[in-house]
Write a protein that holds these residues in place. Structure first.
Motif, short mmCIF file in Angstrom:
data_model
loop_
_atom_site.label_atom_id
_atom_site.label_comp_id
_atom_site.label_asym_id
_atom_site.label_seq_id
_atom_site.Cartn_x
_atom_site.Cartn_y
_atom_site.Cartn_z
N THR A 1 -7.79 -40.75 -1.59
CA THR A 1 -9.15 -40.89 -1.09
C THR A 1 -9.85 -39.54 -0.92
N ASN A 2 -11.08 -39.58 -0.45
CA ASN A 2 -11.85 -38.38 -0.12
C ASN A 2 -11.95 -37.38 -1.25
N PHE A 3 -12.28 -37.88 -2.45
CA PHE A 3 -12.40 -36.96 -3.58
C PHE A 3 -13.60 -36.05 -3.39
N ARG A 4 -13.36 -34.76 -3.55
CA ARG A 4 -14.45 -33.78 -3.45
C ARG A 4 -14.44 -32.91 -4.70
N ASP A 5 -15.63 -32.73 -5.27
CA ASP A 5 -15.74 -31.86 -6.48
C ASP A 5 -16.00 -30.43 -6.08
#
Length: 167
Positions: A163-167
């Motif tokens: 979860t919590n994918f950040r680019d």
């Protein structure tokens, strides 16, 4: 200039566990082979963890009660790998009781194993323990994808979500 990252977590829907537990108890009460039996599942009033106590007339029946519980959980999309059965205790006569923990979050030891797994695989990512989650950072999306594949394949005893994918 933050690095792309995601979190590995192990979350369980507590409400669905409660629902499954109620349904399991109802099923057991209505089953002919449990007539006059004291078999049941109770939830312990502990805040952080979800702890259950399973009661039955003997060890064979205990196994049956656990099967009912597992089926009901699975039907409600609760991964049964979250269950951690404890030691069976004698209550009175043949009657038995078994504590069952519903694991929520990634325990410290398991977190360390995941971090080490990523390190040993020589992937260009960095894993760190954040409370009951593991945060994975990497410069490239491909490396993060590879990390997910590796963890999915390697950690089979605990349900994990990414979860919590950040680019």
């Amino acid at each position: 200039g933050c690095m792309p990252s995601f979190d590995i977590v192990s979350e369980v829907d507590r409400q669905e566990v409660k629902n499954a537990l109620e349904q399991a108890n109802k099923e057991i009460q209505n089953r002919y082979d449990f007539k006059g039996s004291d078999a049941r599942i109770e939830q312990r009033a502990e805040q952080a963890a979800l702890s259950l106590d399973v009661y039955a007339d003997d060890e064979f029946k205990l196994g049956q009660v656990l099967d009912v519980l597992r089926n009901r959980l699975a039907k409600r999309n609760v991964d049964v790998r979250s269950l951690e059965p404890g030691t069976v205790e004698k209550v009175s006569g043949d009657k038995v009781k078994q504590p069952v923990k519903v694991k929520i979050g990634i325990a410290q030891e398991k977190g360390k194993q995941i971090v080490k797994l990523l390190k040993d695989a020589k992937l260009k990512v960095n894993g760190s323990i954040q409370g009951e989650a593991v945060r994975v950072q990497g410069a490239k999306k491909d490396d993060l994808q590879a990390a997910i594949q590796l963890v999915r394949k390697s950690v089979t005893d605990l349900p994990l979500q990414f979860t919590n994918f950040r680019d």
